[in-house]
Every structure is written in C-alpha cells, then in structure tokens.
Design a protein around this motif. Structure first.
Motif, short mmCIF file in Angstrom:
data_model
loop_
_atom_site.label_atom_id
_atom_site.label_comp_id
_atom_site.label_asym_id
_atom_site.label_seq_id
_atom_site.Cartn_x
_atom_site.Cartn_y
_atom_site.Cartn_z
N LEU A 225 0.96 -1.03 0.09
CA LEU A 225 -0.02 0.13 -0.01
C LEU A 225 1.00 1.21 0.04
O LEU A 225 0.47 2.12 -0.40
CB LEU A 225 -1.14 -0.06 1.29
N TYR A 226 2.15 1.11 0.63
CA TYR A 226 2.97 2.37 0.56
C TYR A 226 4.33 1.98 0.18
O TYR A 226 5.27 1.81 0.91
CB TYR A 226 3.08 2.84 2.33
N PRO A 227 4.50 1.75 -1.18
CA PRO A 227 5.67 1.14 -1.93
C PRO A 227 6.88 2.26 -1.57
O PRO A 227 8.04 1.63 -1.53
CB PRO A 227 5.55 0.99 -3.38
N GLU A 228 6.54 3.60 -1.40
CA GLU A 228 7.77 4.41 -1.06
C GLU A 228 8.19 4.44 0.58
O GLU A 228 9.03 5.07 0.59
CB GLU A 228 7.13 5.95 -1.54
N ALA A 229 7.39 3.81 1.05
CA ALA A 229 7.60 3.93 2.57
C ALA A 229 8.93 3.41 3.11
O ALA A 229 9.28 2.20 2.39
CB ALA A 229 6.60 3.37 3.70
N ALA A 230 9.88 3.78 3.91
CA ALA A 230 10.92 2.94 4.67
C ALA A 230 10.27 1.94 5.71
O ALA A 230 9.58 2.67 6.44
CB ALA A 230 12.00 3.98 5.03
N VAL A 231 10.94 0.90 5.84
CA VAL A 231 10.35 0.06 7.03
C VAL A 231 11.28 -0.09 8.24
O VAL A 231 12.64 -0.21 7.96
CB VAL A 231 10.21 -1.21 6.37
N LEU A 232 10.93 0.36 9.33
CA LEU A 232 11.95 0.40 10.55
C LEU A 232 11.50 -0.70 11.35
O LEU A 232 10.40 -0.57 11.97
CB LEU A 232 11.83 1.87 11.22
N ALA A 264 9.55 10.15 2.95
CA ALA A 264 8.25 10.94 3.53
C ALA A 264 7.54 9.95 4.54
O ALA A 264 6.70 10.56 5.39
CB ALA A 264 7.55 11.81 2.52
N THR A 265 7.56 8.87 4.09
CA THR A 265 6.56 7.89 5.17
C THR A 265 7.45 6.61 5.66
O THR A 265 8.27 6.08 4.88
CB THR A 265 5.51 7.37 4.16
N PHE A 266 7.31 6.32 6.80
CA PHE A 266 7.94 5.22 7.32
C PHE A 266 6.83 4.33 8.19
O PHE A 266 5.85 4.90 8.70
CB PHE A 266 8.88 5.66 8.78
N ILE A 267 6.95 2.91 8.09
CA ILE A 267 6.14 1.92 8.86
C ILE A 267 7.19 1.29 9.74
O ILE A 267 8.42 1.13 9.58
CB ILE A 267 5.95 0.88 7.68
N VAL A 268 6.68 1.58 10.91
CA VAL A 268 7.42 1.51 12.15
C VAL A 268 7.00 0.20 13.01
O VAL A 268 6.02 0.09 13.49
CB VAL A 268 7.37 2.78 12.96
N ALA A 269 7.95 -0.73 13.37
CA ALA A 269 7.81 -1.97 13.86
C ALA A 269 8.61 -2.01 15.25
O ALA A 269 9.54 -2.41 15.47
CB ALA A 269 8.10 -3.12 13.09
N THR A 270 7.74 -1.13 16.23
CA THR A 270 7.95 -1.07 17.57
C THR A 270 7.12 -0.79 18.30
O THR A 270 6.03 0.01 17.79
CB THR A 270 9.64 -0.30 17.80
N ASP A 271 7.44 -0.42 19.75
CA ASP A 271 6.16 0.16 20.57
C ASP A 271 5.97 1.48 20.02
O ASP A 271 6.72 2.38 19.85
CB ASP A 271 6.83 0.04 22.00
N LYS A 272 4.42 1.81 19.98
CA LYS A 272 3.93 3.01 19.55
C LYS A 272 4.14 4.34 20.19
O LYS A 272 4.22 5.20 20.06
CB LYS A 272 2.57 3.01 19.10
N GLY A 273 4.93 3.91 21.50
CA GLY A 273 5.34 5.19 22.39
C GLY A 273 6.39 6.06 21.73
O GLY A 273 6.71 7.16 21.91
N ILE A 274 7.14 5.30 21.00
CA ILE A 274 8.27 5.93 20.07
C ILE A 274 7.81 7.24 19.34
O ILE A 274 8.50 7.90 18.74
CB ILE A 274 8.93 4.83 19.27
N PHE A 275 6.42 6.73 18.85
CA PHE A 275 5.87 7.96 17.72
C PHE A 275 5.93 9.46 18.38
O PHE A 275 6.06 10.42 17.74
CB PHE A 275 4.53 7.61 17.48
N ASN A 276 5.93 9.61 19.88
CA ASN A 276 6.00 11.01 20.24
C ASN A 276 7.52 11.65 20.17
O ASN A 276 7.19 12.86 19.46
CB ASN A 276 6.08 10.63 21.96
N LYS A 277 8.44 10.77 20.17
CA LYS A 277 9.73 11.69 19.56
C LYS A 277 9.86 11.65 18.10
O LYS A 277 10.29 12.52 17.73
CB LYS A 277 10.81 10.80 20.46
N MET A 278 9.49 10.62 17.66
CA MET A 278 9.41 10.64 15.99
C MET A 278 8.82 11.73 15.53
O MET A 278 9.26 12.51 14.50
CB MET A 278 8.90 9.42 15.39
#
Ligand code: 13P
Ligand code: SF4
Length: 353
Positions: A225-232, A264-278
């Motif tokens: 769905l997001y082919p341009e996104a980087a996966v972290l 411009a877009t990131f798919i993030v595989a870790t605890d969502k608390g990290i979104f605050n800093k990101m």
C-alpha cells in the motif's frame, strides 16, 4: 528427548510462563491538569536534586517532562550512560525494572526511584537466574552475553551486557577473537546478531511479547500500500519481519532514521510510544504502525508495552512526594553485575558508539 533450538533438553530449561498485564490506560488529563502535574513534579525534582530519565516507550507527557527539566529520553544504552554521568543525587527512572536496576548498579551512591516497581519485562521474567545459571554451567567454554533486559543476578552471571544499540559491534568483536557466544534472553535479537555477524552462538529461548506480535504477511501487505515507505524494525522482532526492514536498530537508531532518511513515510515496527519522539524530530513525515493483526495474531499488547505503560505523571508525582519505590541492589551483587555493564560502556566509549 525433546530438544529445542538451544540444543539442550527442554526439561533442563525451566522457563516461566509470562503473565501479561492488560495495558494500563494512560490517564485522560486536560491540558490544565497536565501543566499542573508537570509543574509540581518539576519543583520537586529541583528541590530534591533529582533528574528524570525516561524511555521512548513511556507516556509522551512523561517524555516531554524529562526533556523540559534537563533529564533525558533515550534508549537503554543512553539511559544507563546518562544516569551514571549525571551529578544529581536522585535518578527517577521511568521505564522498566531492569533500567532502574542498571542505574543503581552503575551509581550505587545515588538514590534511584521508579514510578512503579511492578514494571517488568517479558525478557527479564522469562529468564530466571537459577535456571540461567544452570544453562551457563553446561557451556563453560562460551562467552556469556546477556541483553540489558535482565535481572541483576543474570547480569552478574554474564561476561558482557549489551543493549540493542551495541549488540552487533560487541558480537562482531567477540566473533573476531574466535569466541563462541551463549546469548540470552532474546532469541530474535540473538538470531539477528548471528545472521549479521556469523558468530557461533547458542540461545536462551526468550522473547519480547510486544515485538513478537508484529506480523510479516500483514506487513508485506502494508508495504504494498505504501511502496515508497521505509520500514523500520526493532531487532526484538521475528526474523520474517526483520527481513523486510530498511533499517534494523535500537529505538534511537529508528528515531534517527526518521530524522535523517529522505523518505516521507515510515512503517514502524516497535512500541508506539516511540511516535512521540519521532513526531517531534520530523513533524512533516508520515508514520504508520506496523501491523500486529492478521494471520495467527493474538494482539495482547497491540504494540504497546504493558509494563512501560505503568509509568504516569501521577505515580511519578507520588514517588517524589513519598520517596517510595526505591531500587536496591545488594553490594556484592551490584559489584559483580557492574563488571559486564561497565565492560559494555567502556567498549562503547572506546569504539565511539
Ligand atoms: P532500546 O535499548 O532499543 O531502547 O530497547 C529497549 C527495549 O526494551 C525495547 O523493547
Ligand atoms: Fe521488555 Fe518488550 Fe516491554 Fe521492551 S517492549 S520492556 S523488551 S516487554
């Protein structure tokens, strides 16, 4: 006999079942209430010559307060370093138990308080020291490397402590010297380190209940769905999830990726608390949670660590008022556990990590 991936008898490995608490809801607070709580805490921190050291998975309001009061929000390596180097008399560690214990082991002269002493970690609970010690006894020719997410007793039985931020370089260093590694407790992080370094390793079969829930097939769908996104991806995740990552690393490494990569877009595989800093370091970027639903999903944590969630502004204020929830590690144990932690910190300093 029933053999597991470690190659030893299951009967000899007594792994407790980890009971997962339901995730505490971060309290609804109005802006006024938040400001009131933060102001009271800031005053007490100053009065008590105390500093707040918080992990990226805790409530965002707590993270912001740590930043605003001259404390730190960091990964577990930096939390350990910051606590040791900071001149405050009291460290308030907002995270999970092993982080408070590590702070105390490194700074025996400081008072270390935590908002909730029940905040543990599935990796720590899943690696009891007596069973672990018996496991180590079977491999006397192996170098014992343990993840920071362990008890003081397990650390005391090890040769090296590592965090996700420095696991690879330390394993590379040991492999280059021809050392065989006994790795505990996270089998996923251990597997990743082995694939990357080619080190000869055996594993304790522990895992993080949060990262284990990321689903590879569902992730592949989101990537379409997001082919341009980087996966972290945090390396506590399963191999099939790590295999899809553009960046695998500690929480700090993942935040730096959002800050520095051109996507411009990131798919993030870790605890969502990290979104605050990101969101703070790159407000213009789009962040998407990696899926914990799909085939075989249990979604017990839904990418939110229930133990990290036990930290709140309210219980932090209570602890500062009452001076309770102090961390103690007995002298001899602290002395022994400090050796492998300090070895890691010295390595990080020498090699500039
Ligand atoms: P970091 O050291 O990458 O912050 O990891 C700690 C942790 O518990 C991740 O689940
Ligand atoms: Fe432990 Fe996983 Fe929670 Fe990190 S996210 S503290 S590894 S249970």
């Amino acid at each position: 006999m029933n053999k597991n991936t470690t190659g030893i008898n299951r009967a000899q490995l007594i792994i407790p079942t980890v009971t997962i608490p339901s995730h505490p809801q971060w309290p609804e607070l109005s802006d006024d209430e938040t400001i009131q709580l933060k102001t009271e805490i800031a005053v007490l921190l100053k009065e008590q010559n105390a500093v707040l050291v918080a992990h990226y998975y805790t409530d965002g309001r707590l993270q912001d307060l740590a930043d605003e009061t001259g404390g730190c929000v960091a990964d577990s390596l930096e939390m350990a370093r910051f606590g040791q180097q900071h001149p405050a008399e009291t460290l308030i560690v907002a995270g999970v138990r092993f982080m408070g214990e590590t702070a105390k082991i490194l700074s025996n002269d400081k008072r270390v308080l935590m908002p909730d002493l029940n905040a543990t970690c599935s990796l720590d609970v899943g690696c009891p020291s007596d069973a672990f010690s018996a496991f180590c006894d079977q491999y006397p020719d192996h170098t014992v490397v343990v993840y920071a997410n362990t008890s003081a007793e397990v650390k005391a039985r090890s040769d090296w402590v590592v965090t996700s931020g420095i696991a690879l370089p330390i394993a590379k260093h040991l492999a280059a010297k021809g050392e065989r590694i006994l790795w505990a407790p996270d089998k996923h992080l251990g597997g990743y380190v082995q694939r990357e370094t080619g080190a000869e390793m055996i594993f304790w079969p522990g895992s993080c209940i949060v990262h284990e829930e990321f689903r590879s097939i569902a992730l592949a769908r989101v990537r379409k769905l997001y082919p341009e996104a980087a996966v972290l991806v945090h390396p506590e995740s399963p191999e099939a999830v790590i295999a899809q990552a553009d960046v695998v690393g500690s929480t700090t490494a993942l935040i730096n990726a959002v800050r520095n990569m051109k996507q411009a877009t990131f798919i993030v595989a870790t605890d969502k608390g990290i979104f605050n800093k990101m969101r703070k370091v790159a407000p213009e970027k789009t962040l998407i949670e990696a899926p914990t639903e799909g085939e075989g999903a249990t979604c017990q944590s839904c990418a939110r660590c229930p133990w990290m969630g036990m930290n709140s502004l309210q219980n932090l204020l209570e602890v500062l008022k009452k001076g309770n929830n102090e961390i103690f590690v007995s002298g001899k144990l602290a002395e022994r556990a400090k050796i492998p932690i300090q070895r890691m910190l010295d390595f990080a300093f020498r090699e500039k990590y």
